[in-house]
Design a protein around this motif. Structure first.
Motif, short mmCIF file in Angstrom:
data_model
loop_
_atom_site.label_atom_id
_atom_site.label_comp_id
_atom_site.label_asym_id
_atom_site.label_seq_id
_atom_site.Cartn_x
_atom_site.Cartn_y
_atom_site.Cartn_z
N PRO A 52 0.66 -1.00 0.15
CA PRO A 52 -0.02 -0.24 0.03
C PRO A 52 0.77 1.26 -0.13
O PRO A 52 0.32 2.27 -0.79
CB PRO A 52 -0.73 -0.16 1.23
N PHE A 53 1.89 1.10 0.88
CA PHE A 53 2.96 2.25 0.13
C PHE A 53 3.28 2.78 -0.70
O PHE A 53 3.32 3.54 -1.23
CB PHE A 53 3.32 1.96 1.85
N THR A 86 -0.25 14.55 1.71
CA THR A 86 0.42 13.61 1.38
C THR A 86 1.48 13.58 2.07
O THR A 86 1.68 11.70 1.95
CB THR A 86 0.92 14.27 -0.29
N VAL A 87 2.28 13.70 2.91
CA VAL A 87 3.01 13.38 3.49
C VAL A 87 2.59 12.34 4.65
O VAL A 87 2.50 11.45 5.12
CB VAL A 87 3.93 14.53 4.00
N VAL A 99 2.84 8.75 5.81
CA VAL A 99 3.09 8.21 7.22
C VAL A 99 2.26 7.36 7.38
O VAL A 99 2.90 5.96 7.81
CB VAL A 99 3.46 9.41 7.97
N TRP A 100 1.02 8.09 7.45
CA TRP A 100 0.25 6.45 7.99
C TRP A 100 0.58 5.20 6.99
O TRP A 100 0.14 4.16 7.32
CB TRP A 100 -1.18 7.34 7.76
N LEU A 101 0.36 5.32 6.08
CA LEU A 101 0.56 3.74 5.53
C LEU A 101 2.07 3.58 5.38
O LEU A 101 1.97 2.47 5.76
CB LEU A 101 0.55 4.34 3.53
N ARG A 102 3.08 4.31 5.76
CA ARG A 102 4.54 3.79 6.02
C ARG A 102 4.53 2.88 7.70
O ARG A 102 5.29 1.71 7.81
CB ARG A 102 4.81 4.71 6.30
N GLU A 125 -3.62 -1.81 14.30
CA GLU A 125 -3.68 -2.90 13.09
C GLU A 125 -3.40 -4.24 13.02
O GLU A 125 -3.18 -4.80 12.17
CB GLU A 125 -2.48 -1.72 12.26
N ARG A 126 -1.90 -4.00 13.60
CA ARG A 126 -1.71 -5.60 13.28
C ARG A 126 -2.22 -6.38 14.41
O ARG A 126 -2.58 -7.86 14.03
CB ARG A 126 0.21 -5.65 13.92
N ALA A 127 -2.98 -6.05 14.81
CA ALA A 127 -3.91 -7.50 15.88
C ALA A 127 -5.33 -7.20 14.87
O ALA A 127 -5.98 -8.37 15.13
CB ALA A 127 -3.97 -6.46 17.47
#
Length: 784
Positions: free
Chosen positions: A17-18, A172-173, A177-180, A272-274
């Motif tokens: 996604p990133f 955009t930044v 950052v959110w996707l990363r 998110e991982r959970a």
């Protein structure tokens, strides 16, 4: 500056996604700027000298970019923005994009950015310039672009274009950052908004002035370097101040503020991982407290203490590796945030490594200082999902480790004496004490009238006293009662005594509880006296009550008001309460003894009282703990211990009371050993005051029989026992719900009917729990 390897790293689980977003921004920028770039060759020859001066300065300035600490991909302060925005205002989109791309490429090479990172930064600046140009194209032509005087319309157009530029770059930044890293997009958007608005606004709104100056003379353009340097310095100072505010000045480690921010960031990522069911969805907050640091401070001084903390920080830094974060919270407390863990066992292993690092002494000026540490562990999300909750639970676990003498302890709810549930219970208890019976009723009593019923408020629950008879073993005479506190919560039902103890023992509610018990018991003794049943009552007090003389004043006042002699009341204290502060306790006990109040040492044999204390205290009685009495029939060691304690108390001139007498065989053995008084289900269960008179009228003293106990009927006084709470069969142990219990409960303490929990008890005929008597108290009382 953030290491290049970390800036260019993309988590494998976020790569798709990133990088997809990165390419989408690049393609969008190419589409938006294609027309302007295709028209650029025809413009180059017409560009004035002022343009070329700005272009050269833009590239040179970005050869030394400034990057604040943080995760934002676009966080580098590019002073070229001022110049490229001015180029866009004066000569159009195409020249501005080319110059900005060149400047970003130079800054990217200087910071060793990856190709994708440099490409993304060029693209997001190109998109921002295209958005600003589109805003300007929607309005009238700028007057100062052709050398005219700027108007208010021009100013508003520039402000709108700058806002569009900022919205695109910042949006955009933030999304990148959110996707990363993961987390919540709105939180990330707001977190750096103030700093970015200030720095970008300072650069963008110098641009119109630069365009006006360029039309006058290219020689004026270099003068912009001083304001740009001021903006640069402002950003550096602001970031330096922010960085200092997140560091511990003594050790250079992260401080509480930095740890809080890191926990917030990591919590969002782990959530998110959970949600995806990832194996590394756990995170641990480890709280470390040095065990013997205060001794070093007191013995060698604070300067040596500070050096010791610095050395400890260095040692911890060698074993705490990224991505874990090491912080000093203050004093001798350190914390470690360990992200991306598989389970609790991984957190334990991390804590064990840290504890092992402190095993070796720290050498200061040749002097080895042995410190060690206790580590409490709280796991995300099981033990909390925010910083405050994780920190509080890690603190509970750390103190649990200290109490047990362990190096590491993982949070367990049962060890948390201040959980939200317990605090809620404490509030309900306070309400019940303030609005029902006891003190409230006493205040409504006139000298010649009965107690007026006090209405019970909704949700207060019912607090009342139960009384268990105490019987002289030789004669069978009822010589007194012991007061037991019972609380039926309106929602939870009967509250287990141990839970009540833990909730109240270290709070001011204990004082209210003590006042309530003393008032109720003395009032009941007066009623029994008036009914022709003179009785002595024993009640328990906590160690908090014995640290002041208030309890003596209250008892003296109540006895005088009701006209009761002091020998009708007896106070029981535990060995743990005695040993908490023997001197202060002795002062209060001496006052009570002079008043004529008998003092009994409860749970004798389970604490740490010495013969010296037994000799010095104004005691009249000792009570042998039920853990010995219940096992003496089947366990020779318990029988020997009970006999020895009876002989010791007799030699000291003290009366002996045995608790937990459940059957005739135990009664016979105690009688043969010379015990004076006994209480337990063999004689009678705890009961409300209104039932005690009925019980007493039916009571018949036990008689020695030659026949086997199982061949003769039960004592008449026991015929009112609940069917599921029948006395234990002689030679056996109590049955609970039709099932014979083990002889000893977990931890080596025999189970008994008196120790049964209050769960499922739904009527007042149920037996009172033996764990809290008269008043909830500290120490071993909760284990009874």
């Amino acid at each position: 500056m953030e290491p290049a390897s970390l800036r260019n790293l993309v988590p494998p689980d976020r790569a798709v996604p990133f990088l997809g977003f990165v390419w989408a921004v690049i393609l969008g920028a190419a589409t938006a700027s294609a027309g302007a770039l295709l028209a650029l060759p025809g413009q180059v020859t017409a560009l004035p000298i002022s343009f070329w001066v700005m272009a050269v300065l833009a590239v040179l300035i970005d050869a030394r970019p400034f990057t604040p600490s943080g995760r934002r991909l676009g966080a580098a302060i590019l002073a070229s923005v001022c110049l490229t925005f001015a180029i866009m205002l004066g000569w159009g989109l195409g020249p501005a994009i080319v110059v900005q791309a060149a400047a970003v490429a130079v800054s990217g090479a200087r910071m060793r950015s990856s190709i994708w990172r440099t490409g993304f930064n060029i693209a997001q600046h190109a998109l921002a310039l295209a958005a600003a140009a589109a805003v300007l194209a929607a309005g009238p032509e700028l007057a100062f672009r052709a050398g005219g005087n700027p108007s208010w319309t021009d100013v508003l157009a520039v402000v709108a274009a700058g806002a569009a530029w900022f919205a695109v770059t910042y949006g955009t930044v933030t999304t990148a950052v959110w996707l990363r890293f993961g987390g919540r997009w709105p939180v990330m958007f707001v977190s750096g908004l103030g700093f970015e608005v200030l720095s970008a606004g300072s650069l963008l709104f110098l641009s119109p002035l630069l365009v006006v100056a360029a039309h006058l003379s290219a020689a004026l353009i270099p003068l912009i370097l001083l304001p740009l340097y001021a903006v640069y310095r402002m950003a550096r100072l602001s970031t330096a101040h922010e960085k200092i505010s997140r560091l511990d000045p003594l050790t250079g480690l992260a401080n509480r503020k930095a740890l809080l921010a890191e926990v917030a960031d990591q919590a969002a990522a782990h959530a998110e991982r959970a949600a995806r069911g990832g194996p590394d969805r756990h995170m641990a907050l480890l709280l470390l407290d040095l065990d013997r640091f205060k001794r070093v401070n007191d013995a060698l001084g604070h300067a040596v203490g500070d050096r010791l903390l610095t050395e400890v920080a260095k040692r911890l830094a060698t074993v705490v590796e990224a991505p874990a974060v090491l912080a000093r919270l203050g004093g001798d407390e350190f914390a470690v945030l360990a992200p991306r863990l598989a389970d609790v066992a991984a957190a334990r292993r991390t804590a064990a490594v840290i504890a092992e690092a402190l095993d070796e002494p720290v050498l200061l000026d040749g002097l080895p200082l042995d410190i060690g540490g206790s580590i409490g562990v709280a796991i995300y999300p099981e033990h909390g999902t925010d910083f405050e909750t994780l920190m509080r639970h890690a603190d509970v676990a750390m103190y649990e480790a200290k109490q047990r003498g362990d190096a590491v302890s993982v949070y367990a709810p049962e060890a948390d004496h201040n959980s939200p549930e317990r605090l809620s219970l404490l509030g309900d208890l306070r309400t019940a004490l303030e609005v029902t019976g006891g003190v409230a009723a006493y205040l409504q009593r006139d000298a010649d009238s009965e107690v007026t019923d006090v209405p019970q408020l909704p949700g207060a629950g019912e607090i009342r006293m139960y009384y268990q008879p105490q019987v002289a073993i030789d004669t069978g005479e009822v010589v007194g009662v012991e007061a037991l506190l019972r609380w039926r919560h309106p929602e939870r039902g009967m509250v287990h005594p141990e839970e009540l103890i833990k909730a109240a023992e270290h709070t001011a509610v204990m004082r209210l509880l003590t006042r309530r018990v003393i008032d109720d018991v003395i009032e009941q003794l007066a009623r029994w006296r008036d009914e022709g049943l003179p009785m002595r009552a024993a009640l328990n007090v906590s160690v908090r009550d014995l640290h002041t003389g208030d309890i003596v004043d209250q008892i003296e006042d109540r006895l005088a008001r009701y006209g009761l002699p002091a020998d009708r009341l007896q106070l029981e204290i535990t060995e743990s309460a005695l040993m908490a502060d023997p001197r202060r306790v002795l002062v209060t006990l001496s006052r009570l003894a002079r008043l004529g109040i008998a003092i009994a040492l409860d749970d004798f044999g389970t604490g740490y009282s010495s013969m010296q204390h037994l000799r010095r205290l104004p005691l009249s009685e000792v009570k042998i703990d039920r853990s010995f009495v219940l096992g003496m029939v089947e366990d020779g060691d318990d029988a020997a211990i009970v006999k020895s304690m009876i002989e010791l108390a007799g030699a000291l001139g003290l009366r002996v009371v045995a608790e937990g007498v459940e059957d005739e065989r135990t009664w016979r053995m105690l009688r043969a050993a010379g015990c004076h008084v006994a209480q337990g289900w063999f004689y009678g269960r705890p009961m409300p005051a209104e039932e005690f008179g009925v019980w007493l009228s039916r009571y018949r003293p036990p008689v020695l029989h030659d026949a086997r106990p199982e061949d003769r009927p039960l004592n008449d006084a026991r015929t009112d026992v609940h069917p599921e709470e029948k006395p234990a069969e002689p030679g056996s142990f109590p049955r609970r719900n039709g099932r014979r219990t083990n002889r000893r409960a977990e931890g080596g303490v025999p189970e008994s009917r008196g120790e049964s929990t209050l769960e499922g008890l739904d009527d007042d005929s149920a037996p009172a729990a033996r764990g809290i008597r008269g008043v909830a108290r500290a120490g071993a009382e909760g284990d009874k």
